[in-house]
Enzyme design. Sequence first.
Site, PDB file in Angstrom:
ATOM      1  N   ALA A  56       0.872  -1.181   0.000  1.00  0.00           N
ATOM      2  CA  ALA A  56       0.000   0.000   0.000  1.00  0.00           C
ATOM      3  C   ALA A  56       0.905   1.225   0.000  1.00  0.00           C
ATOM      4  O   ALA A  56       1.873   1.259   0.771  1.00  0.00           O
ATOM      5  CB  ALA A  56      -0.905  -0.013   1.220  1.00  0.00           C
ATOM      6  N   VAL A  82       4.826  -1.288   3.026  1.00  0.00           N
ATOM      7  CA  VAL A  82       4.650   0.122   2.649  1.00  0.00           C
ATOM      8  C   VAL A  82       5.370   0.403   1.333  1.00  0.00           C
ATOM      9  O   VAL A  82       6.568   0.121   1.206  1.00  0.00           O
ATOM     10  CB  VAL A  82       5.157   1.055   3.769  1.00  0.00           C
ATOM     11  CG1 VAL A  82       5.056   2.511   3.346  1.00  0.00           C
ATOM     12  CG2 VAL A  82       4.372   0.805   5.056  1.00  0.00           C
ATOM     13  N   LYS A  83       4.613   0.914   0.375  1.00  0.00           N
ATOM     14  CA  LYS A  83       5.175   1.194  -0.951  1.00  0.00           C
ATOM     15  C   LYS A  83       5.628   2.654  -0.976  1.00  0.00           C
ATOM     16  O   LYS A  83       4.844   3.549  -0.629  1.00  0.00           O
ATOM     17  CB  LYS A  83       4.076   0.959  -1.999  1.00  0.00           C
ATOM     18  CG  LYS A  83       4.536   0.376  -3.302  1.00  0.00           C
ATOM     19  CD  LYS A  83       3.299   0.083  -4.173  1.00  0.00           C
ATOM     20  CE  LYS A  83       3.711  -0.575  -5.456  1.00  0.00           C
ATOM     21  NZ  LYS A  83       2.548  -0.831  -6.338  1.00  0.00           N
ATOM     22  N   VAL A  84       6.883   2.874  -1.347  1.00  0.00           N
ATOM     23  CA  VAL A  84       7.449   4.227  -1.338  1.00  0.00           C
ATOM     24  C   VAL A  84       8.017   4.545  -2.718  1.00  0.00           C
ATOM     25  O   VAL A  84       8.884   3.807  -3.209  1.00  0.00           O
ATOM     26  CB  VAL A  84       8.567   4.341  -0.264  1.00  0.00           C
ATOM     27  CG1 VAL A  84       9.211   5.721  -0.290  1.00  0.00           C
ATOM     28  CG2 VAL A  84       8.025   4.028   1.134  1.00  0.00           C
TER      29      VAL A  84
END
Length: 240
Positions: A56, A82-84
């Site tokens: 996400a 966590v997508k960065v």
Amino acid sequence: MKLFIDTGSVAEVEEIATWGVLAGATTNPSLLAAQSGDPGERIQRICEIVGGPVSAEVVAEDPETMITQGHALKALHDHVIVKVPFSAAGLAATRALADAEIGVNMTLVFSPSQALLAAEAGARYISCFMGRLDDVSIDSAQVLEGIVDALRPPGSPAPWIDDGALVLAASIRHPGHVVGAARLGCDVATVPGKVLRQMLGHPLTSSGIERFNSDWESSPSLGRWLDGLVAGTPAGAASR
Ligand code: G3P
């Protein structure tokens, strides 16, 4: 190579999860925006269905807000990764989240040098977008090969074992991208539902099943024999 589904649709995940092939899922702001319903509930539901890592994405530009958003997304479900998006700020946020033992998928990576920086910042997954490279006439297989070779020079340990960075092929447009990613040594491919369904099809498989069925049906005694065999099993007895 593990297969993730690339979607914001719970219904699509429910459908394809029944095949028993999914190890995880990825979302992004565009995929979430394309579906209705509370995004947090959808991400949680997708986590429950796939029972594995679900990416996400944060949408801030400064590291502090990315980190805060990252912690909030992680609080949704233990499976959240966590997508960065790749940038200097993204690298700083990735380091902070990794140090807090929050798994990061560094996304929008398009070169081996970006991939090396993402790995050093502690990213668990590094997403390289094949389709978007091909869209601008850059050979995505060559870029992906460069990323795999840079992160995994000959003799280096398998990343699933040493918690190293995993190469994730994204922006998949057709089954050839999936096979290509596997052959190049990618660890994961995240695949849209449409492409996963395309991977099912082969004319010889369909014609082969048809022929087996018609040969079988041409001799009813075979059907009776199998029914008898099944009836003789506990499962068969239970289903009667
Ligand atoms: O989710 C990331 C990526 O797979 C999206 O790629 O090019 O299909 O929007 P694209």
